[in-house]
Write a protein that holds these residues in place. Structure first.
Motif, short mmCIF file in Angstrom:
data_model
loop_
_atom_site.label_atom_id
_atom_site.label_comp_id
_atom_site.label_asym_id
_atom_site.label_seq_id
_atom_site.Cartn_x
_atom_site.Cartn_y
_atom_site.Cartn_z
N PHE A 83 0.73 -1.32 -0.21
CA PHE A 83 -0.10 -0.03 0.13
C PHE A 83 0.75 1.24 0.24
N LYS A 84 1.85 1.28 0.84
CA LYS A 84 2.66 2.34 0.73
C LYS A 84 3.15 2.37 -0.61
N SER A 85 3.19 1.36 -1.51
CA SER A 85 4.34 1.58 -2.67
C SER A 85 2.98 2.39 -4.06
N TYR A 86 1.34 2.09 -4.03
CA TYR A 86 0.18 2.30 -4.06
C TYR A 86 0.61 3.58 -3.75
N GLU A 108 -4.03 9.53 1.13
CA GLU A 108 -3.26 9.55 2.18
C GLU A 108 -3.74 9.46 3.43
N GLN A 109 -5.38 9.93 3.47
CA GLN A 109 -5.93 9.59 4.36
C GLN A 109 -6.08 8.26 4.38
N ASN A 110 -6.71 6.87 3.35
CA ASN A 110 -7.34 5.49 3.19
C ASN A 110 -5.62 5.00 3.31
N TYR A 111 -4.47 5.39 2.82
CA TYR A 111 -3.59 4.65 2.61
C TYR A 111 -3.27 5.05 4.62
#
Length: 262
Positions: free
Chosen positions: A242-245, A253-256
């Motif tokens: 997910f960091k890559s996404y 940013e919030q979803n991450y």
């Protein structure tokens, strides 16, 4: 070459080309990668909202009807989440049907007893018996709901796998370059409390399958996939992916933060 010069040079490149530069960052100058990320983020911020409204939802259930044979691409069970496929079920649970029948029998007995002032000890006794049984059943039902999981209105079939360069949903695979945006909802975990503040005759433990991932594709299609989370099997195990996404601008940013820290 400065970062600003890279930005000017990359302005003519497509989103796919910019994503490729970011994915292959080891092959490019750090300033070039930084410029590609900035341009990609800027383009996503400037997406016309009216363009998003014309996106047509496509159901993952259709994909599964065409691909009934599920192939596991990863042997390690820690590398996937189970897919949940919704199915139409009767809206009332068996327990609530029994409660409705008991209430109906109790009310009917009292109605017949009072009909035209007919005094019949049998119907009076039946009314009392059904009322007592209904009360006891109701109390047992309320207590049992505190320890039961929500009904599974569908089936678990197939696997959801997140990789840095693609996402696998059942037998379907989506390359990261095909994806414009990813939205993930992951608040539900099997066994966690639900419906606590809602005065309804529903189980108070989550079935863990209301989580979903939505893929907004470059061809204006949206693919939706529901998945199961348990106390020992959560989406956080894909945090590095997910960091890559997020770096590619696919996750907000919030979803991450939600999917990596919740």
């Amino acid at each position: 070459m400065s970062r600003n010069r890279f930005i000017q040079k990359f302005k003519t490149k497509s989103d796919s080309e910019l994503k490729h530069i970011i994915l292959e960052e080891k092959k490019y100058d750090s300033k070039a990668v930084s410029a590609a990320k900035e341009l990609l983020t800027e383009r996503k911020v400037n997406i016309n909202e009216s363009h998003k409204k014309v996106i047509k939802e496509s159901s993952l259930n259709t994909l599964h009807k065409e691909n009934k044979t599920q192939t596991l691409t990863k042997k390690d069970t820690n590398q996937y989440l189970q897919i949940f496929i919704k199915q139409k079920t009767f809206p009332i649970s068996n327990e609530n049907i029994v409660l409705i029948i008991l209430l109906t029998l109790s009310a009917t007995s009292y109605y017949i007893y009072n009909l035209n002032n007919i005094e019949n000890a049998i119907f009076e006794s039946l009314g009392v018996i059904f009322t007592l049984i209904t009360f006891i059943y109701f109390v047992i039902l309320i207590i049992s709901l505190l320890f039961r999981h929500e009904r599974l209105e569908g089936k678990l079939e197939g696997h959801l796998i997140f990789e840095k360069d693609r996402i696998h949903i059942g037998n379907s695979s989506f390359n990261i370059l095909e994806i414009k945006e990813i939205i993930i909802e992951n608040w539900y975990v099997k066994g966690y409390p639900v419906n606590i503040t809602t005065p309804t005759l529903k189980p108070k433990k989550s079935n863990g399958v209301k989580n979903y991932v939505k893929l907004y594709l470059e061809n204006k299609t949206v693919v939706t996939c529901y998945f199961l989370q348990t106390k020992t099997d959560k989406i956080q195990k894909f945090s590095e992916v997910f960091k890559s996404y997020y770096n590619l601008g696919l996750l907000s940013e919030q979803n991450y933060i939600n999917v990596t820290e919740s």
